[in-house]
Write an enzyme that holds these catalytic residues in place. Structure first.
Site, mmCIF file in Angstrom:
data_model
loop_
_atom_site.group_PDB
_atom_site.id
_atom_site.type_symbol
_atom_site.label_atom_id
_atom_site.label_comp_id
_atom_site.label_asym_id
_atom_site.label_seq_id
_atom_site.Cartn_x
_atom_site.Cartn_y
_atom_site.Cartn_z
ATOM 1 N N ASP A 58 41.423 31.256 30.175
ATOM 2 C CA ASP A 58 41.293 30.939 31.603
ATOM 3 C C ASP A 58 42.659 31.225 32.219
ATOM 4 O O ASP A 58 43.646 30.549 31.890
ATOM 5 C CB ASP A 58 40.904 29.465 31.769
ATOM 6 C CG ASP A 58 40.761 29.063 33.237
ATOM 7 O OD1 ASP A 58 41.340 29.751 34.120
ATOM 8 O OD2 ASP A 58 40.078 28.058 33.500
ATOM 9 N N ASN A 85 42.312 41.870 34.726
ATOM 10 C CA ASN A 85 41.079 42.208 35.456
ATOM 11 C C ASN A 85 40.450 40.989 36.133
ATOM 12 O O ASN A 85 39.827 41.124 37.181
ATOM 13 C CB ASN A 85 40.097 42.850 34.470
ATOM 14 C CG ASN A 85 38.688 42.919 35.026
ATOM 15 O OD1 ASN A 85 38.359 43.800 35.820
ATOM 16 N ND2 ASN A 85 37.839 41.966 34.643
ATOM 17 N N TYR A 172 40.916 36.917 49.544
ATOM 18 C CA TYR A 172 40.761 38.002 48.555
ATOM 19 C C TYR A 172 41.599 39.232 48.898
ATOM 20 O O TYR A 172 42.311 39.762 48.040
ATOM 21 C CB TYR A 172 39.282 38.387 48.441
ATOM 22 C CG TYR A 172 39.033 39.491 47.431
ATOM 23 C CD1 TYR A 172 39.040 39.225 46.061
ATOM 24 C CD2 TYR A 172 38.797 40.804 47.839
ATOM 25 C CE1 TYR A 172 38.828 40.240 45.128
ATOM 26 C CE2 TYR A 172 38.582 41.817 46.913
ATOM 27 C CZ TYR A 172 38.600 41.530 45.556
ATOM 28 O OH TYR A 172 38.391 42.541 44.643
ATOM 29 N N LYS A 176 45.003 40.886 46.786
ATOM 30 C CA LYS A 176 45.152 42.207 46.154
ATOM 31 C C LYS A 176 46.424 42.901 46.675
ATOM 32 O O LYS A 176 47.049 43.669 45.935
ATOM 33 C CB LYS A 176 43.906 43.055 46.380
ATOM 34 C CG LYS A 176 42.666 42.512 45.649
ATOM 35 C CD LYS A 176 42.885 42.460 44.139
ATOM 36 C CE LYS A 176 41.658 41.986 43.377
ATOM 37 N NZ LYS A 176 41.852 41.885 41.927
ATOM 38 N N THR A 207 28.688 44.444 41.226
ATOM 39 C CA THR A 207 28.922 43.329 40.289
ATOM 40 C C THR A 207 28.645 42.016 41.026
ATOM 41 O O THR A 207 28.414 41.998 42.240
ATOM 42 C CB THR A 207 30.387 43.290 39.793
ATOM 43 O OG1 THR A 207 31.231 42.969 40.913
ATOM 44 C CG2 THR A 207 30.832 44.591 39.168
#
Ligand SMILES: NC(=O)c1ccc[n+]([C@@H]2O[C@H](COP(=O)([O-])OP(=O)(O)OC[C@H]3O[C@@H](n4cnc5c(N)ncnc54)[C@H](OP(=O)(O)O)[C@@H]3O)[C@@H](O)[C@H]2O)c1
Length: 249
Positions: A58, A85, A172, A176, A207
């Site tokens: 984790d 990832n 999010y 990145k 996904t």
């Protein structure tokens, strides 16, 4: 110490990470399939042809990270490839459409708790995992770190009024951007070592992350990360690219 290259992929129990693990195992590597839930990792390993082993990891839990690093040191003595990832777009299993989730993440309304949780996984998790594994990457003849990023994190693309894919987001998307900054920071610090650090964008891939709205397959999505994981000494460090070539920061 074994001759076969050893790779660790975080968040590899499903999605693009699982495909990266499959592709690396198919090339003869020993692949450690990072999964925060060991059972999900063990189920995933059964779908991989080659030498794949589940490892509980984790990326937000320092105890889990330390245990994984210790196991890799004990069993392999080094780590050749680290693929960061694992990531989340929001917390929990929230039953909402992809559009509703994007709306809830707008900077004007986003929950700070959500933003913090996203950064905890996508940014702080990468720092913590990379720091814990760097001693083992330094033991490798040619250590490689691939950060699975996204073109949405490109400030150049997000600030281009002609870009139809701009996403106003407090969590999010900036996570990145921060991840790309870490790619550059680690690459700079490690420039006089054998370790290369790069960011890969998989493209919009079907996904769980986007309720399977993505238009690319996981096979396509995995390709750039796999390519960067396997670059030789002439390859780049501190770069950001997708399958088609370099991306703007
Ligand atoms: N899909 C796209 O269109 C797209 C586009 C650009 C970039 N990306 C990037 O590609 C990478 C993979 O995403 P994906 O699309 O394959 O998403 P996904 O199917 O949701 O997979 C995410 C993986 O990360 C794991 N994870 C989440 N939090 C974790 C934690 N704290 N510790 C360890 N593992 C954790 C998940 O584990 P659980 O199963 O336990 O939740 C899962 O294995 C991410 O970095 C994502 O940002 C995706």
């Amino acid at each position: 110490m074994q001759n076969q290259l050893v790779a660790l992929v975080t968040g590899a129990n499903k999605g693009i990470g699982l495909q990266i693990a499959k592709d690396l195992a198919a090339r003869g590597l020993t692949v450690l399939v990072g999964s925060r839930d060991l059972e999900r990792g063990e189920v995933a390993v059964k779908t991989i042809a080659g030498d794949a082993r589940a490892i509980q990891l984790d990326v937000t839990n320092p105890v889990s990270i330390a245990a994984a690093a210790e196991r890799i040191r004990r069993e392999h003595g080094r780590l050749d490839i680290l693929v960061n990832n694992a990531a989340i777009a929001q917390t929990g299993t929230w039953d909402a459409s992809f559009e509703e989730k994007i709306k809830a993440g707008r900077p004007s309304v986003a929950s700070l708790a959500e933003v913090r949780a996203v950064f905890e996984t996508n940014v702080f998790g990468v720092i913590a995992v990379t720091q814990a594994l760097l001693p083992l990457l330094r033991e490798a003849p040619a250590g490689r770190i691939v950060n699975v990023s996204s073109s949405v994190g490109s400030l150049t693309l997000q600030s281009d009024p002609q870009n139809p894919h701009r996403i106003p987001s407090a969590g999010y998307v900036p996570s990145k951007t921060a991840l790309n900054a870490l790619t550059v920071a680690f690459a700079n610090e490690l420039e006089n070592t054998r370790i290369k650090v790069n960011s890969a964008c998989p493209g919009f891939t079907a996904t769980d992350l986007n309720n399977f709205n993505g238009t690319r397959s996981v096979q396509q999505g995995a390709r750039e990360a796999v390519r960067l994981a396997l670059i030789d000494a002439s390859g780049p460090s501190g770069s950001f690219s997708n399958e088609e070539g370099p991306l703007p920061w």
